[in-house]
Scaffold this motif. Structure first.
Motif, PDB file in Angstrom:
ATOM      1  N   ALA A   1      26.475   4.666  88.221  1.00  0.00           N
ATOM      2  CA  ALA A   1      26.862   5.474  89.373  1.00  0.00           C
ATOM      3  C   ALA A   1      28.103   6.284  89.054  1.00  0.00           C
ATOM      4  O   ALA A   1      29.100   5.749  88.580  1.00  0.00           O
ATOM      5  N   ALA A   2      28.058   7.581  89.287  1.00  0.00           N
ATOM      6  CA  ALA A   2      29.155   8.470  88.917  1.00  0.00           C
ATOM      7  C   ALA A   2      30.087   8.671  90.096  1.00  0.00           C
ATOM      8  O   ALA A   2      29.803   9.438  91.008  1.00  0.00           O
ATOM      9  N   HIS A   3      31.191   7.933  90.092  1.00  0.00           N
ATOM     10  CA  HIS A   3      32.185   8.072  91.143  1.00  0.00           C
ATOM     11  C   HIS A   3      33.515   8.411  90.489  1.00  0.00           C
ATOM     12  O   HIS A   3      33.927   7.778  89.526  1.00  0.00           O
ATOM     13  N   ALA A   4      34.211   9.397  91.018  1.00  0.00           N
ATOM     14  CA  ALA A   4      35.528   9.727  90.491  1.00  0.00           C
ATOM     15  C   ALA A   4      36.485   8.591  90.801  1.00  0.00           C
ATOM     16  O   ALA A   4      36.329   7.870  91.771  1.00  0.00           O
ATOM     17  N   ALA A   5      37.490   8.416  89.915  1.00  0.00           N
ATOM     18  CA  ALA A   5      38.425   7.308  90.067  1.00  0.00           C
ATOM     19  C   ALA A   5      39.844   7.820  90.145  1.00  0.00           C
ATOM     20  O   ALA A   5      40.143   8.943  89.779  1.00  0.00           O
ATOM     21  N   THR A   6      40.696   6.943  90.636  1.00  0.00           N
ATOM     22  CA  THR A   6      42.129   7.239  90.617  1.00  0.00           C
ATOM     23  C   THR A   6      42.766   6.442  89.513  1.00  0.00           C
ATOM     24  O   THR A   6      42.312   5.359  89.157  1.00  0.00           O
ATOM     25  N   GLY A   7      43.845   6.947  88.947  1.00  0.00           N
ATOM     26  CA  GLY A   7      44.535   6.268  87.863  1.00  0.00           C
ATOM     27  C   GLY A   7      45.295   5.061  88.361  1.00  0.00           C
ATOM     28  O   GLY A   7      45.461   4.836  89.542  1.00  0.00           O
ATOM     29  N   SER A   8      45.781   4.240  87.417  1.00  0.00           N
ATOM     30  CA  SER A   8      46.525   3.035  87.757  1.00  0.00           C
ATOM     31  C   SER A   8      47.513   2.747  86.656  1.00  0.00           C
ATOM     32  O   SER A   8      47.198   2.887  85.482  1.00  0.00           O
ATOM     33  N   ALA A   9      48.706   2.353  87.029  1.00  0.00           N
ATOM     34  CA  ALA A   9      49.733   2.064  86.033  1.00  0.00           C
ATOM     35  C   ALA A   9      49.435   0.757  85.329  1.00  0.00           C
ATOM     36  O   ALA A   9      48.922  -0.191  85.922  1.00  0.00           O
TER      37      ALA A   9
ATOM     38  N   LEU B   1      35.953   4.059  83.456  1.00  0.00           N
ATOM     39  CA  LEU B   1      35.971   3.177  84.619  1.00  0.00           C
ATOM     40  C   LEU B   1      36.259   3.962  85.883  1.00  0.00           C
ATOM     41  O   LEU B   1      37.159   4.817  85.906  1.00  0.00           O
ATOM     42  N   ASP B   2      35.516   3.650  86.945  1.00  0.00           N
ATOM     43  CA  ASP B   2      35.754   4.326  88.211  1.00  0.00           C
ATOM     44  C   ASP B   2      36.890   3.637  88.972  1.00  0.00           C
ATOM     45  O   ASP B   2      37.562   2.732  88.454  1.00  0.00           O
ATOM     46  N   GLY B   3      37.118   4.045  90.199  1.00  0.00           N
ATOM     47  CA  GLY B   3      38.237   3.525  90.958  1.00  0.00           C
ATOM     48  C   GLY B   3      38.143   2.046  91.252  1.00  0.00           C
ATOM     49  O   GLY B   3      39.158   1.379  91.474  1.00  0.00           O
ATOM     50  N   ALA B   4      36.931   1.515  91.258  1.00  0.00           N
ATOM     51  CA  ALA B   4      36.736   0.084  91.488  1.00  0.00           C
ATOM     52  C   ALA B   4      36.798  -0.720  90.199  1.00  0.00           C
ATOM     53  O   ALA B   4      36.612  -1.940  90.218  1.00  0.00           O
ATOM     54  N   GLY B   5      37.053  -0.026  89.079  1.00  0.00           N
ATOM     55  CA  GLY B   5      37.100  -0.716  87.801  1.00  0.00           C
ATOM     56  C   GLY B   5      35.754  -0.948  87.163  1.00  0.00           C
ATOM     57  O   GLY B   5      35.634  -1.662  86.174  1.00  0.00           O
TER      58      GLY B   5
ATOM     59  N   ALA C   1      30.475  12.611  86.934  1.00  0.00           N
ATOM     60  CA  ALA C   1      31.166  13.443  87.913  1.00  0.00           C
ATOM     61  C   ALA C   1      32.556  13.809  87.411  1.00  0.00           C
ATOM     62  O   ALA C   1      33.245  12.988  86.799  1.00  0.00           O
ATOM     63  N   ARG C   2      32.950  15.055  87.646  1.00  0.00           N
ATOM     64  CA  ARG C   2      34.310  15.452  87.273  1.00  0.00           C
ATOM     65  C   ARG C   2      35.310  14.682  88.131  1.00  0.00           C
ATOM     66  O   ARG C   2      35.076  14.395  89.297  1.00  0.00           O
ATOM     67  N   GLY C   3      36.430  14.341  87.519  1.00  0.00           N
ATOM     68  CA  GLY C   3      37.441  13.637  88.286  1.00  0.00           C
ATOM     69  C   GLY C   3      38.267  12.721  87.407  1.00  0.00           C
ATOM     70  O   GLY C   3      38.281  12.842  86.174  1.00  0.00           O
ATOM     71  N   ARG C   4      38.939  11.814  88.054  1.00  0.00           N
ATOM     72  CA  ARG C   4      39.889  10.929  87.398  1.00  0.00           C
ATOM     73  C   ARG C   4      39.253   9.559  87.147  1.00  0.00           C
ATOM     74  O   ARG C   4      38.648   8.968  88.044  1.00  0.00           O
ATOM     75  N   TYR C   5      39.388   9.078  85.922  1.00  0.00           N
ATOM     76  CA  TYR C   5      38.869   7.773  85.527  1.00  0.00           C
ATOM     77  C   TYR C   5      39.949   7.022  84.752  1.00  0.00           C
ATOM     78  O   TYR C   5      41.069   7.513  84.568  1.00  0.00           O
TER      79      TYR C   5
END
Length: 525
Positions: free
Chosen positions: A32-40, A444-448, A482-486
């Protein structure tokens, strides 16, 4: 979901020495192609970014316990353990530690040394299908996230009950009697055709139930002879020694294609002799089994006489070619341990001797035997911790360099350095494992969860030796995500299980719930 092949160039540099460039395939599993947010990144790793490349270094955590196959302590059990077995081993007292310590927190495998008659008391009636102590032991081990291992013993000598089911004798199998105290017991000749027929039928059912490597860590493949150790045999005709050995080895090899099979490297394997000078035929028999991909075990570690020069030479011949499983030989409550040439005086002395022999042999696994486990925790917990920190295999990436920006359909160059902080080797080349464990990277997507997985089938993880570093470059092709942040993730995956992370890495750096070690953020354009 379908798979597609993506080709990339991978350069291999081992221990700092340049290697040849190779073109290999990496597997991409679309998800499943979901954009993600970064994480420190948390503690135990550090990340920096320069010129579009992020570099993350990972620290080894010597205190982290790893639940990996063919690795770590093995907890022993039988079909007749005390009713408070789990209660006892869930509440060990360790000097200097407040509260109870669970043995299963230090042992990823439960090993049952068990009579054939306990597993199949009547023909076709199996203990694992009934409300038995065997079934309960298995369920409790799995509840503690432990794998299973077995040795099935058929010889009744020195036992309180018959170890072969009565139906085998009733069917006409020939055998011999022995005395245990006032009890007369019967055992079958291993070259008797009725025994072989019944034993093969039982093992076929056993393998159908316990042939999944996700549940089974290993199985001992030669439980014949005295104590199931493969020596002091009794035959209808001693000339059948090699034929019986090959029949047994071929049978287990056929029935357990996906589970590692262990064989005691005893100096009189298959012989009617129990001890003495090494039998001239023993080495050829052992080599036959090990040549088929079987692994090594020995049941006399710490016994200076019985684990002697011949045994050490066999272990040396297969060093880093086959895993070695250790079992101590001294029973400290009943044996005269002071007879050992090393001059043992206490159980702690014996544990140290076992540890020293294990370290020399670079073993993958050590034992928590019934009757001996308490001393490991009450007197020698420092050795338990030392083996956890340095024994077996302990793999981790020291560093990963990956692009912070990639384009769909483009390639990504990932440089990565790996180290094995354990003294044993990771047997990814083992025949039953079929090369299934591979280094892999993922978006990895936002859910890891992985959106794409790039498994590199050309990295020889079985060659990684203690504390040496190995440098590689993997160049996957990015799919139409999907374009975005991973975030980039790294793992050693099992390619037979949808390329899911399978080998726990020896670092406490940030890891997703599904097992991916987090490298850092990446933007897909």
């Amino acid at each position: 979901m379908g798979q597609k092949q993506v080709f990339g160039r991978r350069s291999v540099l081992g221990m700092g020495a340049a290697g040849a460039l190779a073109v290999t395939a990496s597997v991409v599993l679309p998800r499943a192609a979901h954009a993600a947010t970064g994480s420190a990144a948390p503690a135990h790793s550090s990340t920096s970014t320069s010129g579009g490349t992020l570099t993350t270094t990972f620290d080894h955590d010597p205190d982290r316990f790893l639940r990996n196959p063919l690795n770590g302590f093995v907890l022993y059990s039988t079909a007749t353990v005390a009713d408070d077995y789990w209660e006892h081993y869930d509440s060990m007292q360790v000097p200097g530690i407040d509260g109870a310590v669970k043995v299963s927190d230090y042992a990823p495998t439960l090993y049952m040394r068990i009579a054939w008659s306990a597993l199949e008391p009547e023909e076709g009636a199996y203990a694992w299908d009934a409300d038995t102590k065997v079934a309960s032991m298995i369920a409790e081990a799995r509840r503690r996230d432990m794998r299973l291992a077995f040795r099935i013993v058929v010889d009744s000598r020195d036992k309180p009950v018959g170890f072969t089911p009565d139906y085998v004798r009733d069917a006409g199998a020939e055998g011999y009697e022995s005395q245990t105290g006032d009890v007369t017991l019967w055992s079958p000749y291993p070259d008797d055709p009725v025994f072989q027929e019944k034993y093969a039928a039982f093992l076929t059912a056993f393998a159908a139930r316990f042939g999944d490597p996700e549940e089974m860590d290993f199985v001992d493949g030669y439980g014949l002879g005295l104590w199931g150790e493969g020596h002091t045999m009794k035959y209808r005709d001693p000339a059948n020694r090699e034929a019986v050995f090959r029949w047994n080895v071929d049978l287990f090899t056929r029935l357990f294609p996906d589970v590692p099979i262990a064989l005691n490297y005893h100096r009189t394997i298959g012989s009617e002799v129990g001890w003495g000078s090494a039998d001239p035929q023993s080495r050829a028999l052992l080599d036959y089994a090990y040549g088929l991909g079987w692994i090594l075990r020995h049941d006399a570690f710490g016994m200076t006489t019985y684990y002697g020069q011949w045994e050490r030479e066999v272990a040396g011949a297969y060093l880093f070619k086959r895993p070695i499983l250790m079992e101590g030989g001294w029973v400290t409550a009943s044996h005269s341990i002071s007879d050992d040439p090393r001059g043992y005086e206490t159980a702690a002395d014996v544990r140290q001797g076992e540890f020293d022999d294990s370290q020399q042999a670079h073993v993958n696994a050590m034992d928590f035997r019934v009757g001996e486990t308490d001393s490991w925790f009450e007197e020698c917990f420092d050795l338990v911790k030392e083996f956890n920190a340095e024994g077996g295999y302990r793999l981790l990436p020291q560093s990963v360099q990956a692009p912070s920006k990639v384009a769909r359909g483009g390639s990504a160059t990932i440089a990565h350095t790996w180290v094995n902080r354990g003294w044993a080797y990771f047997p990814s080349d083992l025949a039953p494992w079929h090369g299934k464990y591979q280094v892999a990277f993922a978006l990895l997507d936002g859910a890891g969860e992985p959106v794409e997985v790039y498994a590199d089938d050309g990295i020889p993880t079985h060659t990684w030796r203690e504390r040496r570093t190995y440098d590689y470059t993997t160049t996957p092709t990015i799919g139409q995500v999907a374009r975005g942040r991973y975030r980039w993730g790294v793992a050693i995956v099992d390619t037979t299980r949808d390329s899911a992370p399978a080998i726990e890495l020896a670092t406490s750096a940030e890891t997703t719930e599904s097992g991916w070690l987090v490298v850092g953020g990446v933007t897909v354009s």
